[in-house]
Design an enzyme around this catalytic site. Structure first.
Site, PDB file in Angstrom:
ATOM      1  N   ASP A  57      -0.216 -13.077   1.590  1.00 18.90           N
ATOM      2  CA  ASP A  57       0.099 -11.697   1.501  1.00 18.90           C
ATOM      3  C   ASP A  57      -1.529 -11.436   1.239  1.00 18.90           C
ATOM      4  O   ASP A  57      -2.438 -11.839   0.072  1.00 18.90           O
ATOM      5  CB  ASP A  57       0.346 -10.293   0.666  1.00 18.90           C
ATOM      6  CG  ASP A  57       0.105  -8.838   1.105  1.00 18.90           C
ATOM      7  OD1 ASP A  57      -1.366  -8.858   2.343  1.00 18.90           O
ATOM      8  OD2 ASP A  57      -0.024  -8.036   1.011  1.00 18.90           O
TER       9      ASP A  57
ATOM     10  N   CYS B   4      -0.199   2.915  -1.481  1.00 19.66           N
ATOM     11  CA  CYS B   4       0.865   2.172  -1.336  1.00 19.66           C
ATOM     12  C   CYS B   4       1.116   1.053  -2.534  1.00 19.66           C
ATOM     13  O   CYS B   4       1.604   0.292  -1.770  1.00 19.66           O
ATOM     14  CB  CYS B   4       0.258   1.304  -0.029  1.00 19.66           C
ATOM     15  SG  CYS B   4       0.212   1.953   0.929  1.00 19.66           S
TER      16      CYS B   4
ATOM     17  N   GLN C 216      -6.325  -8.530   0.888  1.00 17.89           N
ATOM     18  CA  GLN C 216      -6.989  -8.106   0.286  1.00 17.89           C
ATOM     19  C   GLN C 216      -8.811  -9.308  -0.278  1.00 17.89           C
ATOM     20  O   GLN C 216      -9.258  -9.319  -0.922  1.00 17.89           O
ATOM     21  CB  GLN C 216      -7.052  -8.040  -1.367  1.00 17.89           C
ATOM     22  CG  GLN C 216      -5.920  -5.862  -0.953  1.00 17.89           C
ATOM     23  CD  GLN C 216      -7.168  -5.227  -0.343  1.00 17.89           C
ATOM     24  OE1 GLN C 216      -8.492  -5.402  -0.499  1.00 17.89           O
ATOM     25  NE2 GLN C 216      -6.245  -4.390   0.197  1.00 17.89           N
TER      26      GLN C 216
ATOM     27  N   LYS D 159     -10.414  -5.137   7.431  1.00 20.25           N
ATOM     28  CA  LYS D 159     -10.562  -5.069   6.274  1.00 20.25           C
ATOM     29  C   LYS D 159     -11.884  -6.016   5.726  1.00 20.25           C
ATOM     30  O   LYS D 159     -12.125  -6.418   5.287  1.00 20.25           O
ATOM     31  CB  LYS D 159      -9.497  -5.343   5.701  1.00 20.25           C
ATOM     32  CG  LYS D 159      -8.330  -4.650   5.341  1.00 20.25           C
ATOM     33  CD  LYS D 159      -7.313  -4.707   4.335  1.00 20.25           C
ATOM     34  CE  LYS D 159      -6.032  -3.366   3.705  1.00 20.25           C
ATOM     35  NZ  LYS D 159      -6.281  -2.509   3.620  1.00 20.25           N
TER      36      LYS D 159
ATOM     37  N   HIS E 237       2.016  -5.249  -2.435  1.00 26.45           N
ATOM     38  CA  HIS E 237       1.550  -3.337  -1.839  1.00 26.45           C
ATOM     39  C   HIS E 237       3.202  -3.134  -1.066  1.00 26.45           C
ATOM     40  O   HIS E 237       3.700  -4.217  -0.984  1.00 26.45           O
ATOM     41  CB  HIS E 237       0.720  -3.581  -0.637  1.00 26.45           C
ATOM     42  CG  HIS E 237       0.650  -3.057   0.471  1.00 26.45           C
ATOM     43  ND1 HIS E 237       1.332  -2.249   1.053  1.00 26.45           N
ATOM     44  CD2 HIS E 237      -0.977  -2.033   0.816  1.00 26.45           C
ATOM     45  CE1 HIS E 237       0.576  -1.270   2.143  1.00 26.45           C
ATOM     46  NE2 HIS E 237      -0.581  -1.846   1.323  1.00 26.45           N
TER      47      HIS E 237
HETATM   48  N1  PMP Z   1      -1.337  -6.065   1.501  1.00 28.29           N
HETATM   49  C1  PMP Z   1      -2.451  -5.166   1.015  1.00 28.29           C
HETATM   50  C2  PMP Z   1      -2.615  -6.202  -0.901  1.00 28.29           C
HETATM   51  C3  PMP Z   1      -3.168  -4.841   1.412  1.00 28.29           C
HETATM   52  O1  PMP Z   1      -4.034  -4.162   0.366  1.00 28.29           O
HETATM   53  C4  PMP Z   1      -2.906  -3.622   2.493  1.00 28.29           C
HETATM   54  C5  PMP Z   1      -3.573  -2.303   3.056  1.00 28.29           C
HETATM   55  N2  PMP Z   1      -3.729  -1.380   2.079  1.00 28.29           N
HETATM   56  C6  PMP Z   1      -2.066  -4.523   3.114  1.00 28.29           C
HETATM   57  C7  PMP Z   1      -0.850  -5.588   2.353  1.00 28.29           C
HETATM   58  C8  PMP Z   1      -1.479  -3.905   4.254  1.00 28.29           C
HETATM   59  O2  PMP Z   1      -2.283  -4.208   5.139  1.00 28.29           O
HETATM   60  P1  PMP Z   1      -2.587  -3.275   6.660  1.00 28.29           P
HETATM   61  O3  PMP Z   1      -2.281  -1.738   7.177  1.00 28.29           O
HETATM   62  O4  PMP Z   1      -3.566  -3.542   8.242  1.00 28.29           O
HETATM   63  O5  PMP Z   1      -1.135  -3.384   7.306  1.00 28.29           O
END
Ligand code: PMP
Length: 415
Positions: A201, A369, A204, A227, A123
């Site tokens: 990270d 993203c 998910q 999430k 991401h």
């Molecule tokens: N890493 C992953 C794998 C994600 O799916 C996301 C959110 N789509 C993020 C990081 C970023 O999370 P946040 O927008 O809550 O900072």
């Protein structure tokens, strides 16, 4: 036995609303999850009964707010088996958690010519902070490749890049596009053997499966409240105590100091050294209710439900002509989370999402993203994505599949 989805759904007020006159089918939980009444009530109770700034007041409601905020972090420590509450920093989101490490740890540990290793399935929030750090420090950012089918990290490719001796290896536990569940423990062990520090990270992962950071043995782990049934505004950074101790602060301001003089300042103990300014107390309190809710269901049950649902959805989509899906499938479904990226041949994913919307179905379309993954690896300008959670039912998957037929009808794709 399986989850009692119908009774779970009753806890989520939004799931009994309609969209375009049809019962809402919410298939965008990877972007943000819906919230049960238990979370909504916890936040409301805070506002109604003990709204106050934490750590500052000596009056009753401030003490209560402080206790509830700190209790949330204790629950978070247990939720991921962090061992110590001192390892848990609360901030805004996964993005801020990763930036904290890339800036505070990175500035102190990354120098000219050093390597940082991430993967091709990240991401943006696990790419851009490292690109910025690499640029500032004159370091080199490497990307571990994916296998030929773009489903998993190519472990041989990863091992080759580890031979360059990266100082940091940072990777996603579960891909938000492919759904791939990476073997965090194995990658961490390989990275440690190569002398690297490891950040995972877990944005998910933590909402959807049991995560044990001490078993993984990573140095840092990041995830987001919004999430996992909790409110937006709280991110969680786990760090090994000794690393958080030696890291300089990330943001300066109130709360993160022990003392301040005209000529300098000294730092508060961890984790508060990394919690500058007024924290998002209401969100932390909502997150506590969310973790308790998930804890009552059991994370193994959550995972089992999503595995069954993903298998069903993938089979039904793959039985539909003209639908292409991405990520692990078939015998590899044990290593896929509740995320299905797909395209309908001849239809732009944004058109797919718009037609789904008219059917009352919320999905996401775009690069999610993860532009390098979607545009370079999958070679698509965009993909549609359906993502599931504890409240997703088989009936909703059926409606999603019917909506694909509707897409073909509307766009005259007669396959
Ligand atoms: N890493 C992953 C794998 C994600 O799916 C996301 C959110 N789509 C993020 C990081 C970023 O999370 P946040 O927008 O809550 O900072």
């Amino acid at each position: 036995m399986g989850l009692d989805v119908e009774s779970i759904r009753k806890d989520f007020p939004i799931l009994s609303t309609t969209s375009h006159g049809k019962p809402l089918v919410y298939l965008d939980s990877a972007a943000t999850s819906q919230k049960p009444v238990q979370v909504i009530n916890a936040v409301s109770e805070y506002y109604r009964n003990y709204n106050a700034n934490i750590h500052r007041g000596i009056y009753e409601i401030s003490v209560k707010a402080t206790e509830e905020y700190e209790r949330s972090k204790e629950l978070a420590a247990k939720f991921i088996n962090a061992g110590s509450y001192r390892s848990i920093v609360y901030n805004r989101n996964t993005t801020e958690a990763i930036n904290t490490v890339a800036i505070a740890w990175g500035e102190a540990n990354i120098g000219k010519g050093d390597h940082i290793l991430i993967t091709q399935m990240e991401h943006h929030s696990n790419i851009v902070p490292w690109q910025l750090l690499a640029k500032r420090r004159g370091a080199i950012l490497d990307y571990a490749p994916l296998d030929k089918e773009n489903r998993f990290i190519d472990m041989e490719g990863l091992k080759e890049l580890l031979e360059r001796g990266p100082k940091m290896v940072s990777f996603t536990h579960v891909s938000n596009v492919l759904g791939t569940i990476n073997d965090a423990k194995e990658i961490t062990a390989l990275a440690h053997k190569a002398g690297a520090r490891v950040l995972v990270d877990g944005a998910q992962a933590v909402p959807h499966m049991k995560v044990d950071v001490r078993e993984i043995d990573c140095d840092f782990y990041a995830f987001s409240s919004h999430k996992m049934l909790g409110p937006a505004g709280t991110g969680v950074l786990y760090g090994k105590e000794e690393l958080l101790e030696e890291m300089p602060p990330f943001l300066g301001g109130g709360e993160m100091i022990r003392s301040v003089g005209f000529d300098g300042a000294t730092w508060n103990d961890i984790p508060w050294k990394f919690e500058a300014g007024t924290q998002n107390t209401e969100s932390a309190i909502g997150l506590a209710a969310a973790m308790e809710y998930l804890g009552r269901i059991g994370m193994d049950e959550v995972r089992r439900h999503e595995e069954v649902l993903t298998r069903y959805a993938l089979e039904r989509l793959q039985d539909t002509s003209g639908v292409e899906t991405y990520g692990p499938e078939g015998n590899d479904l044990k290593r896929k989370g509740g995320v299905i990226a797909f395209n309908v041949k001849g239809a732009h994913p944004h058109d797919v999402a718009s037609i789904f919307d008219r059917e009352g179905i919320a999905i996401r379309a775009g690069h999610h993203c993860a532009m390098p993954l979607v545009t370079k690896m999958l070679n698509e300008p965009a993909v549609a994505r359906a993502s599931f959670y504890i409240y997703t039912s088989e009936g909703e998957i059926d409606r999603m599949v019917q909506a694909v037929s509707r897409v073909k009808e509307v766009l005259h794709l007669n396959r």
